[in-house]
Design an enzyme around this catalytic site. Structure first.
Site, mmCIF file in Angstrom:
data_model
loop_
_atom_site.group_PDB
_atom_site.id
_atom_site.type_symbol
_atom_site.label_atom_id
_atom_site.label_comp_id
_atom_site.label_asym_id
_atom_site.label_seq_id
_atom_site.Cartn_x
_atom_site.Cartn_y
_atom_site.Cartn_z
ATOM 1 N N LYS A 170 6.482 -0.625 11.283
ATOM 2 C CA LYS A 170 6.247 0.723 10.759
ATOM 3 C C LYS A 170 5.052 1.299 11.480
ATOM 4 O O LYS A 170 4.154 0.560 11.895
ATOM 5 C CB LYS A 170 5.937 0.659 9.257
ATOM 6 C CG LYS A 170 6.203 1.959 8.555
ATOM 7 C CD LYS A 170 7.692 2.115 8.339
ATOM 8 C CE LYS A 170 8.055 3.252 7.433
ATOM 9 N NZ LYS A 170 9.431 3.067 6.932
HETATM 10 N N1 GLU Z 1 12.024 5.264 7.879
HETATM 11 C C1 GLU Z 1 13.309 4.803 7.470
HETATM 12 C C2 GLU Z 1 13.158 3.635 6.510
HETATM 13 O O1 GLU Z 1 12.147 3.460 5.874
HETATM 14 C C3 GLU Z 1 14.250 4.518 8.629
HETATM 15 C C4 GLU Z 1 13.807 3.496 9.605
HETATM 16 C C5 GLU Z 1 14.677 3.398 10.847
HETATM 17 O O2 GLU Z 1 15.697 4.058 10.910
HETATM 18 O O3 GLU Z 1 14.293 2.656 11.751
HETATM 19 O O4 GLU Z 1 14.071 2.900 6.297
#
Ligand code: GLU
Length: 439
Positions: free
Chosen positions: A129
């Protein structure tokens, strides 16, 4: 695609006895909230000490200072993070959050949740993240673009289509992913589409990606309602948060027959006993700078009132730590399906379980987004485009299979679906780790 789950024998449980339970505090630190569930699931699985220690520790944490020239000519320094929790199952995957409350503990928790999420839906990714502490609502498009390019530049050795693949999260969307892709590609001297997902469709984004997280919420909510024998055509629902996830979940649940009694955004919560017309609310939001402030199709209530309405289904789709030990005793919903990451504090888990409320946990319920991100990456690498029908069919099947698997484990081990989802995920990552080995 069924996920096979075989567990380490229970006798190994004793090896966990020395590990202190995660501390419980009033305002929960999201990393500790994640760890307390991880701890419980690891204990039930009888995970060995050394594997426990590997899986709990983020593989890499990068912090950068990003000087950006603002429109008034001043230079402002932003703090940016990227945490790679794990690359055991594959290249790390996870969004980038632009929000004033971004901090390293939040990013660490969100990165770990990505690892478990990808494992629960059985896609070949680890978890990561990123985030920048900033208020995008108060920044111009030019300022956001310069910030995104500065962040990408600073992370150019971290990102890569076989290494670490970002995506949108709170405060970012296709526009920001386009800048990221462009900046990364300039650095490499060639177009590298697969370095990021959630791009605009014209430049290699996947059909179905925008609505994917909300769609997964709908699919898992319907699967859970079927188990609970709740008829969607007679069911009521409250959705907290009207951003990408909440607004799509509300639309798709309304399409499937549910009556959406309440929605909310930063301006407050809105309630209509006859059901809110979601298309009408969306039109209002889009015509009013993305805010529901002043919406006339419903009466205004507080966010706390929304969470404790006597509805069949509650969908928290905003931020962490909104269902806490303080409001959990008042929750009346029969089913909670977590569109957000970490909306329920670990201290609230027990209260909700005791009350007999079923919870489809975040790492399962909101995994539709990363699932279609995976499809986007696959399409980019194939140099090919799938139809929306193919994307939806495949992602619905993955979500339904993952739901069935977690449901089965929760029945087999007599644990909540949250702990069952962690057990499925940890078991998969731990087994892969053992096969891969280390130093
Ligand atoms: N931000 C989204 C999540 O928390 C998507 C992450 C992604 O598609 O890599 O799942």
């Amino acid at each position: 695609m069924a996920i096979s789950v075989t567990f380490v024998p229970f006798k190994n449980r004793l090896t966990m006895a020395y590990i202190e339970p995660a501390p419980i505090v009033d305002k929960e630190n999201p990393f500790e909230a994640m760890m307390s569930r991880f701890h419980t699931a690891a204990q039930i699985l009888g995970l060995e000490e050394q594997v426990y220690n590997v899986l709990k520790s983020p593989a890499k944490q990068v912090t950068v200072s990003l000087p950006v020239t603002m429109d008034d000519g001043t230079i402002k320094v932003f703090e940016g993070y990227r945490v790679i929790h794990s690359t055991i199952l594959g290249p790390s995957k996870g969004g980038i959050r632009f929000d004033p409350e971004v901090n390293i503990d939040e990013v660490k928790a969100l990165a770990a949740w990505m690892t478990w999420k990808c494992a629960v839906v059985d896609i070949p990714y680890g978890g990561a993240k990123g985030g920048v502490a900033c208020q995008p609502r108060e920044m111009s498009a030019g300022e956001i673009e310069r910030l995104m390019r500065a962040y990408t530049q600073a992370m150019s050795d971290v990102f890569g289509p076989d290494q670490d693949i970002p995506a949108p999260d709170m405060g970012t969307g296709p526009r920001e992913m386009a800048w990221l892709m462009d900046q990364y590609s300039r650095n490499k001297g060639m177009t590298v589409s697969a370095v990021v997902t959630g791009k605009p469709i014209v430049m290699g984004g996947s059909l179905g990606r925008t609505e994917a997280t909300g769609r997964g919420v709908m699919v898992t909510a319907l699967a859970a309602m079927e188990k609970l024998k709740i008829n969607p055509f007679k069911a009521t629902c409250a959705v907290q948060g009207f951003g990408n996830v909440g607004s799509w979940a509300a639309q798709l649940l309304e399409d499937r027959g549910l009556k959406i009694l309440s929605i909310s955004d930063v301006s407050g919560a809105y309630f209509n006993d006859h059901g809110i017309d979601i298309q009408d609310a969306l039109k209002y939001r889009d015509a009013h700078k993305g805010s529901l402030e002043g919406y006339k199709g419903a009466e205004k209530i507080t966010n706390e009132e929304l969470l404790t309405l006597p509805v069949d289904l509650l969908v928290p789709a905003a931020k962490e730590d909104v269902i806490t030990h303080l409001n959990a005793p008042k929750i009346q919903a029969k089913l909670i399906v977590e569109g957000a990451n970490g909306p329920t504090s670990s201290k609230a888990d027990g209260i909700i379980y005791e009350k007999g409320i079923s919870v489809v946990p975040d790492i399962l319920a909101n995994a539709g987004g990363v699932t279609v991100s995976y499809f986007e990456w696959v399409q980019n690498r194939l140099g090919y485009k799938w139809t929306a029908e193919r994307v939806n069919r495949r992602s619905d099947r993955i979500m339904k299979d993952a739901f069935d698997n977690v449901y089965r484990v929760s029945n087999e081990y007599k644990v909540s679906m949250r702990i069952a989802a962690y057990m499925v995920a940890i078991d998969k990552v731990a087994k892969t780790y053992k096969f891969r080995g280390g130093f």
